[in-house]
Design a protein around this motif. Structure first.
Motif, short mmCIF file in Angstrom:
data_model
loop_
_atom_site.label_atom_id
_atom_site.label_comp_id
_atom_site.label_asym_id
_atom_site.label_seq_id
_atom_site.Cartn_x
_atom_site.Cartn_y
_atom_site.Cartn_z
N ILE A 1 -15.16 8.45 8.73
CA ILE A 1 -14.55 9.76 9.01
C ILE A 1 -13.26 9.94 8.20
N THR A 2 -12.43 8.90 8.16
CA THR A 2 -11.07 9.08 7.61
C THR A 2 -10.91 8.51 6.20
N GLY A 3 -11.87 7.69 5.77
CA GLY A 3 -11.71 7.03 4.47
C GLY A 3 -10.80 5.81 4.53
N ILE A 4 -10.32 5.50 5.72
CA ILE A 4 -9.40 4.36 5.87
C ILE A 4 -9.94 3.42 6.94
N ARG A 5 -9.99 2.14 6.62
CA ARG A 5 -10.37 1.15 7.63
C ARG A 5 -9.09 0.64 8.29
N PRO A 6 -8.93 0.85 9.58
CA PRO A 6 -7.70 0.37 10.22
C PRO A 6 -7.63 -1.16 10.19
N ILE A 7 -6.42 -1.67 10.20
CA ILE A 7 -6.26 -3.12 10.33
C ILE A 7 -6.78 -3.51 11.71
N PHE A 8 -7.50 -4.63 11.80
CA PHE A 8 -8.08 -5.02 13.09
C PHE A 8 -7.74 -6.47 13.40
N LEU B 1 -4.71 9.66 14.45
CA LEU B 1 -3.46 9.09 13.92
C LEU B 1 -3.56 8.94 12.41
N GLN B 2 -4.70 8.41 11.94
CA GLN B 2 -4.86 8.22 10.50
C GLN B 2 -4.89 9.57 9.78
N ASN B 3 -5.52 10.56 10.40
CA ASN B 3 -5.53 11.89 9.79
C ASN B 3 -4.14 12.51 9.73
N ASN B 4 -3.24 12.01 10.57
CA ASN B 4 -1.87 12.53 10.57
C ASN B 4 -0.89 11.62 9.84
#
Ligand code: UD1
Length: 339
Positions: free
Chosen positions: A49-56, A22-25
């Motif tokens: 992997i994505t360079g983004i830390r999802p909100i948790f 999802l983050q990659n898209n």
């Protein structure tokens, strides 16, 4: 502005791989997880992997008060992918109430929140278990569902009914159930993968732990089935391919391309593979021997099941891409990386 997707159970095995896709898209992901069967460190892998830390948010969506408080804070999500559930077949036989309470309450709480906050879109983790032992193979989406073999399987079947009936009564809501076959493998980066706590129930983590020396040997549950080599047959789908199916399903809902308010798809490879073929494939792709012995059948196992995926291929424009050998190698690399 990025579209916000809630991934319930996003630190789990399939949820974490889906968060990456999802983050990659270009989606913004909010993970809600109670960490009952996953670890917070999974977020580091996703970020690497994505360079983004999802909100948790640590939240138990089977508890209505926690769910309401969560959705007050995140009422602007455009869609929800619901993975947050217990999934061990044997445990569900021993603790049926725990399975019904957790798996069904969380779904109903989410649906209530969707109504209340006008969140229209839901993608639900279902399973090929809803088909039981089918009379005809491969199974299509019109293959009848059978009485479930376990309380776990029954929660998936009942959940599908709950979604179907709810979107019928509330046509502003839409749902897609993805019926997974057997998800295996890990992200090619080896930064996320399957992380069973305790003794693994599933075949591939048991194999990788055996080869890593954590378990003495694999028990093959039965070689006297009516299959070419006598062992059970399943449809093993690469977890990254499976994660991509969720992105496609989300886009279908967001773009209103769905043909009806409730749709369900088989997500598999279309290939039936036996347990002994998995062992061979693992040995071929990794060059490692899998110590194993044949033991009695495991109660509740279906003899064989694999998907007809043409409906998902045509309607979602999705198909599984990875080879079995690459997928098995990815599972081994992940295991090695855990050392
Ligand atoms: C089951 C559920 C599936 C669920 C999954 C999650 C059914 C029909 N399927 O999959 O819906 O999502 O669990 O946990 O209920 N095997 C061995 N030795 C082992 C482990 C497994 O021989 O140590 C064999 C099994 O007999 C089976 C195959 O490997 O033939 C796959 O087993 P497993 O990975 O546990 O998945 P399922 O039981 O197919």
């Amino acid at each position: 502005m990025k579209k916000q997707i809630l991934v319930a159970g996003g630190t789990g095995y399939i949820g974490s791989h889906t968060t990456v896709e999802l983050q990659n898209n270009g989606f913004e992901v909010i993970i809600a997880d109670n960490l009952s069967n996953s670890k917070i460190e999974v977020l580091d892998g996703i970020e690497a992997i994505t360079g983004i830390r999802p909100i948790f948010e640590k939240v138990d969506l089977s508890v209505i008060e926690e769910t309401e408080a969560f959705f007050k804070k995140y009422s602007k999500v455009q869609a929800i992918i619901h993975f947050a559930a217990n999934k061990a077949v044997g445990e569900s036989v021993a603790k049926p109430l725990m399975y019904y309470r957790n798996n069904l309450n969380s779904l109903m709480n989410i649906l209530e929140a969707m109504k209340e906050h006008k969140i229209p879109n839901l993608v639900f983790s279902s399973s090929c278990t809803v088909y039981g032992q089918p009379d005809k193979l491969p199974v299509t989406e019109s293959t009848p569902r059978k009485e479930a073999e376990s309380p776990y399987g029954n929660t998936k079947s009942i959940s599908e009914d709950i979604i179907r009936d709810t979107v019928k009564a509330h046509p502003e809501l839409k749902g897609i159930a993805l019926r997974y076959f057997n998800p295996i493998g890990a992200h090619p980066s080896s930064k996320i993968g399957e992380l069973p706590l305790g003794v693994p129930n599933n075949l591939i983590p048991f194999i990788t732990q055996t080869v890593a020396g954590i378990r003495p040997e694999l028990s093959v549950f039965g070689d006297d089935y009516s299959t070419p080599d006598g062992s059970c047959i399943r449809d093993y789908i690469n977890v990254v391919d499976l994660a991509k199916a969720h992105v496609v399903a989300i886009e279908r809902l967001l773009k209103n391309k769905n043909d009806s308010n409730y749709e369900y798809f088989n997500v598999g490879t279309g290939q039936g593979i036996s347990v002994l073929e998995i062992i061979e494939g693992f040995e071929r792709s990794t060059g490692k021997k899998v110590p194993h012995k044949i033991v009695a059948r495991r109660p509740g196992d279906v003899e064989q099941i694999y998907a007809d995926t043409s409906f998902a291929n045509k309607t979602l424009g999705w198909k599984s891409e990875s080879s079995l050998d690459d997928t098995l190698l990815s599972a081994w690399k992940w295991q090695e990386n855990l050392k």
